[in-house]
Design a protein around this motif. Structure first.
Motif, PDB file in Angstrom:
ATOM      1  N   ARG A  48      -5.253   7.794   3.074  1.00  0.00           N
ATOM      2  CA  ARG A  48      -5.086   8.337   1.786  1.00  0.00           C
ATOM      3  C   ARG A  48      -4.885   9.728   1.768  1.00  0.00           C
ATOM      4  N   VAL A  59      -2.074   5.561   0.277  1.00  0.00           N
ATOM      5  CA  VAL A  59      -1.793   6.132  -0.944  1.00  0.00           C
ATOM      6  C   VAL A  59      -1.692   7.462  -1.036  1.00  0.00           C
ATOM      7  N   LYS A  68      -1.928  10.922  -3.808  1.00  0.00           N
ATOM      8  CA  LYS A  68      -2.110  11.306  -5.237  1.00  0.00           C
ATOM      9  C   LYS A  68      -1.780  12.721  -5.341  1.00  0.00           C
ATOM     10  N   SER A  75       7.741   6.421   0.285  1.00  0.00           N
ATOM     11  CA  SER A  75       6.504   5.659   0.198  1.00  0.00           C
ATOM     12  C   SER A  75       6.654   3.974   0.184  1.00  0.00           C
ATOM     13  N   GLY A  87       3.650   2.660   0.245  1.00  0.00           N
ATOM     14  CA  GLY A  87       2.453   2.318  -0.269  1.00  0.00           C
ATOM     15  C   GLY A  87       2.412   2.574  -1.690  1.00  0.00           C
ATOM     16  N   GLY A  88       1.314   3.394  -2.036  1.00  0.00           N
ATOM     17  CA  GLY A  88       1.258   3.642  -3.537  1.00  0.00           C
ATOM     18  C   GLY A  88       1.230   5.098  -3.729  1.00  0.00           C
ATOM     19  N   ILE A  89       2.038   5.646  -4.889  1.00  0.00           N
ATOM     20  CA  ILE A  89       1.872   7.079  -5.014  1.00  0.00           C
ATOM     21  C   ILE A  89       1.628   7.143  -6.581  1.00  0.00           C
ATOM     22  N   ASP A  90       0.777   8.190  -6.781  1.00  0.00           N
ATOM     23  CA  ASP A  90       0.831   8.898  -8.354  1.00  0.00           C
ATOM     24  C   ASP A  90       1.153  10.092  -8.186  1.00  0.00           C
ATOM     25  N   SER A  97       6.045  -0.475  -3.045  1.00  0.00           N
ATOM     26  CA  SER A  97       5.309   0.524  -3.340  1.00  0.00           C
ATOM     27  C   SER A  97       4.867   0.469  -4.961  1.00  0.00           C
ATOM     28  N   SER A  98       3.883   0.857  -5.086  1.00  0.00           N
ATOM     29  CA  SER A  98       3.286   1.290  -6.744  1.00  0.00           C
ATOM     30  C   SER A  98       3.503   2.714  -6.761  1.00  0.00           C
TER      31      SER A  98
END
Length: 167
Positions: A58, A98, A100, A120, A122-125, A148-149
Motif C-alpha cells: 500500500r 493499492v 491512494k 496498476s 491492483g487498485g488506485i484512487d 485493477s480497480s
C-alpha cells in the motif's frame, strides 16, 4: 526529497523495481509533502517497474510531486520494438496492491512500455491530482489492467495523446 536514485539489473532473470522506494506485499508507505525526481528503474536485458516507487503493498501519497522518473527495460526478444518498462513514476503490482494519490502532481515521467506516470494491476484512487508530459507507448499517464480497480476524482492529466489505457 528523494532524487537521483536507481534500481538496476544486468541479468535476464531479474527485474529492476523501485528506483527510490520498494514496498513489499504487506508493507505500507505514507508520503506527505514530498518530492521524488530523477529516479530510475532500468534493466539492460530484463524488465523494470516503478521508476520512483514499486509496490506490492500500500502507498498513500498526499501532496507529492513526481518529476522525471523513468522505468526502462530491454525488448522481450531481439527483434521486438517494445521494451518492458512499466510505471514511470509508480508501479502498483498485484491484486492486493493499492495506491491512494491525493493532491499529487505527475510531470515528465516516462515508461518504455506502459503507464508513463502510473501502472496498476491492483487498485488506485486518484483524487485532486494533476499531471502532464508523461510518456509511454500504452497509457502516457495511467495504464491499468482489467483486474485493477480505478477511481478518478477531480483530477486532470494534460498535454498527452492517450492519457489512459486499459489492457
Amino acid at each position: 526529497v528523494m532524487e537521483n536514485n536507481s534500481a538496476s539489473v544486468l541479468i535476464w532473470d531479474g527485474e529492476a523495481q523501485g528506483g527510490a522506494i520498494f514496498v513489499g506485499e504487506k508493507g505500507i508507505v505514507t508520503l506527505l509533502k514530498s518530492s521524488l525526481s530523477n529516479n530510475a528503474a532500468s534493466a539492460t536485458t530484463a524488465h523494470s517497474a516503478g521508476g520512483a516507487i514499486f509496490s506490492n503493498g500500500r502507498v498513500d501519497a498526499t501532496e507529492v510531486t513526481f518529476y522525471k522518473n523513468k522505468a526502462t527495460g530491454k525488448p522481450l526478444i531481439d527483434d521486438d520494438s517494445v521494451s518492458n518498462g512499466i510505471g514511470g513514476a509508480i508501479a502498483i503490482v498485484g491484486s492486493a496492491a493499492v495506491l491512494k494519490s491525493k493532491r499529487c502532481h505527475f510531470f515528465g515521467n516516462m515508461a518504455s512500455t506502459g503507464g508513463g506516470a502510473i501502472f496498476s494491476s491492483g487498485g488506485i484512487d486518484i483524487i485532486d491530482t494533476t499531471g502532464g508530459n508523461n510518456s509511454a507507448l500504452m497509457g502516457s499517464n495511467v495504464r491499468i489492467t482489467l483486474s485493477s480497480s480505478f477511481k478518478y476524482i477531480n483530477s486532470s492529466f494534460l498535454l498527452d495523446d492517450h492519457t489512459h489505457y486499459v489492457e
